[in-house]
Design a protein around this motif. Structure first.
Motif, PDB file in Angstrom:
ATOM      1  N   SER A  27       3.426 -70.359 -52.720  1.00  0.00           N
ATOM      2  CA  SER A  27       2.950 -71.586 -52.094  1.00  0.00           C
ATOM      3  C   SER A  27       4.101 -72.321 -51.393  1.00  0.00           C
ATOM      4  O   SER A  27       3.958 -72.780 -50.260  1.00  0.00           O
ATOM      5  CB  SER A  27       2.305 -72.499 -53.141  1.00  0.00           C
ATOM      6  OG  SER A  27       1.940 -73.725 -52.566  1.00  0.00           O
ATOM      7  N   ILE A  28       5.229 -72.408 -52.050  1.00  0.00           N
ATOM      8  CA  ILE A  28       6.396 -73.057 -51.451  1.00  0.00           C
ATOM      9  C   ILE A  28       6.865 -72.284 -50.226  1.00  0.00           C
ATOM     10  O   ILE A  28       7.149 -72.858 -49.177  1.00  0.00           O
ATOM     11  CB  ILE A  28       7.540 -73.188 -52.479  1.00  0.00           C
ATOM     12  CG1 ILE A  28       7.128 -74.137 -53.613  1.00  0.00           C
ATOM     13  CG2 ILE A  28       8.825 -73.657 -51.801  1.00  0.00           C
ATOM     14  CD1 ILE A  28       8.031 -74.084 -54.824  1.00  0.00           C
ATOM     15  N   LEU A  29       6.924 -70.965 -50.333  1.00  0.00           N
ATOM     16  CA  LEU A  29       7.389 -70.121 -49.228  1.00  0.00           C
ATOM     17  C   LEU A  29       6.429 -70.121 -48.042  1.00  0.00           C
ATOM     18  O   LEU A  29       6.824 -69.786 -46.931  1.00  0.00           O
ATOM     19  CB  LEU A  29       7.595 -68.686 -49.722  1.00  0.00           C
ATOM     20  CG  LEU A  29       8.740 -68.498 -50.717  1.00  0.00           C
ATOM     21  CD1 LEU A  29       8.639 -67.131 -51.386  1.00  0.00           C
ATOM     22  CD2 LEU A  29      10.087 -68.680 -50.036  1.00  0.00           C
ATOM     23  N   SER A  30       5.196 -70.495 -48.258  1.00  0.00           N
ATOM     24  CA  SER A  30       4.178 -70.482 -47.203  1.00  0.00           C
ATOM     25  C   SER A  30       4.189 -71.726 -46.325  1.00  0.00           C
ATOM     26  O   SER A  30       3.398 -71.814 -45.378  1.00  0.00           O
ATOM     27  CB  SER A  30       2.786 -70.329 -47.832  1.00  0.00           C
ATOM     28  OG  SER A  30       2.697 -69.105 -48.514  1.00  0.00           O
ATOM     29  N   GLN A  31       5.057 -72.662 -46.616  1.00  0.00           N
ATOM     30  CA  GLN A  31       5.113 -73.891 -45.828  1.00  0.00           C
ATOM     31  C   GLN A  31       5.537 -73.560 -44.398  1.00  0.00           C
ATOM     32  O   GLN A  31       6.400 -72.712 -44.183  1.00  0.00           O
ATOM     33  CB  GLN A  31       6.082 -74.889 -46.453  1.00  0.00           C
ATOM     34  CG  GLN A  31       5.718 -75.279 -47.875  1.00  0.00           C
ATOM     35  CD  GLN A  31       4.289 -75.784 -47.997  1.00  0.00           C
ATOM     36  OE1 GLN A  31       3.914 -76.747 -47.351  1.00  0.00           O
ATOM     37  NE2 GLN A  31       3.499 -75.133 -48.825  1.00  0.00           N
ATOM     38  N   VAL A  32       4.925 -74.203 -43.434  1.00  0.00           N
ATOM     39  CA  VAL A  32       5.233 -73.946 -42.023  1.00  0.00           C
ATOM     40  C   VAL A  32       6.076 -75.081 -41.458  1.00  0.00           C
ATOM     41  O   VAL A  32       6.022 -76.211 -41.934  1.00  0.00           O
ATOM     42  CB  VAL A  32       3.949 -73.752 -41.187  1.00  0.00           C
ATOM     43  CG1 VAL A  32       3.203 -72.505 -41.616  1.00  0.00           C
ATOM     44  CG2 VAL A  32       3.045 -74.968 -41.273  1.00  0.00           C
ATOM     45  N   GLY A  33       6.857 -74.745 -40.455  1.00  0.00           N
ATOM     46  CA  GLY A  33       7.648 -75.755 -39.768  1.00  0.00           C
ATOM     47  C   GLY A  33       8.960 -76.104 -40.438  1.00  0.00           C
ATOM     48  O   GLY A  33       9.668 -77.004 -39.989  1.00  0.00           O
ATOM     49  N   VAL A  34       9.298 -75.409 -41.532  1.00  0.00           N
ATOM     50  CA  VAL A  34      10.553 -75.654 -42.236  1.00  0.00           C
ATOM     51  C   VAL A  34      11.161 -74.324 -42.678  1.00  0.00           C
ATOM     52  O   VAL A  34      10.460 -73.327 -42.827  1.00  0.00           O
ATOM     53  CB  VAL A  34      10.366 -76.557 -43.476  1.00  0.00           C
ATOM     54  CG1 VAL A  34       9.953 -77.959 -43.088  1.00  0.00           C
ATOM     55  CG2 VAL A  34       9.383 -75.954 -44.458  1.00  0.00           C
ATOM     56  N   GLU A  35      12.460 -74.339 -42.868  1.00  0.00           N
ATOM     57  CA  GLU A  35      13.167 -73.183 -43.429  1.00  0.00           C
ATOM     58  C   GLU A  35      13.467 -73.523 -44.890  1.00  0.00           C
ATOM     59  O   GLU A  35      14.232 -74.440 -45.175  1.00  0.00           O
ATOM     60  CB  GLU A  35      14.458 -72.957 -42.651  1.00  0.00           C
ATOM     61  CG  GLU A  35      15.208 -71.727 -43.052  1.00  0.00           C
ATOM     62  CD  GLU A  35      16.457 -71.545 -42.217  1.00  0.00           C
ATOM     63  OE1 GLU A  35      17.482 -71.160 -42.804  1.00  0.00           O
ATOM     64  OE2 GLU A  35      16.417 -71.802 -40.999  1.00  0.00           O
ATOM     65  N   VAL A  36      12.834 -72.813 -45.809  1.00  0.00           N
ATOM     66  CA  VAL A  36      12.896 -73.145 -47.223  1.00  0.00           C
ATOM     67  C   VAL A  36      13.852 -72.225 -47.970  1.00  0.00           C
ATOM     68  O   VAL A  36      13.832 -71.010 -47.782  1.00  0.00           O
ATOM     69  CB  VAL A  36      11.494 -73.032 -47.871  1.00  0.00           C
ATOM     70  CG1 VAL A  36      11.563 -73.295 -49.360  1.00  0.00           C
ATOM     71  CG2 VAL A  36      10.512 -73.980 -47.218  1.00  0.00           C
TER      72      VAL A  36
END
Length: 90
Positions: A27-36
């Motif tokens: 879920s955290i890795l699926s965030q869009v628009g950011v480099e996590v």
């Protein structure tokens, strides 16, 4: 001019989270628009949480284990340890 994505560091305190950790990390890795980047402190678990994390680390180079053999006793202690032991300038 090319726009860089904002870099986000996520600190995860985990303890016996085998049942939930994969879904949480995906879920955290699926965030869009950011480099996590994810930094995990694993409070000495007695289940297979570490194996789930290590399996995901094969696919995702932006997951790091900060510690896996300490007993923190609380998420608060775990987070303070994380803040003092992670180089966020990578």
């Amino acid at each position: 001019m090319k726009s860089e994505k904002p870099k986000i560091a996520v600190l995860v305190a985990a303890y016996n989270g085998e049942q939930y950790i994969e879904k949480q990390l995906i879920s955290i890795l699926s965030q869009v628009g950011v480099e996590v980047s994810i930094y995990i402190n694993l409070d000495k678990s007695t289940d297979n949480t570490i194996n789930v994390i290590k399996r995901l680390m094969v696919t995702y180079s932006n997951i790091s284990i900060v510690s896996e053999d300490k007993v923190f006793g609380s998420a608060c202690s775990n987070f303070f340890f994380s803040l003092t032991n992670i180089d966020l300038n990578k």
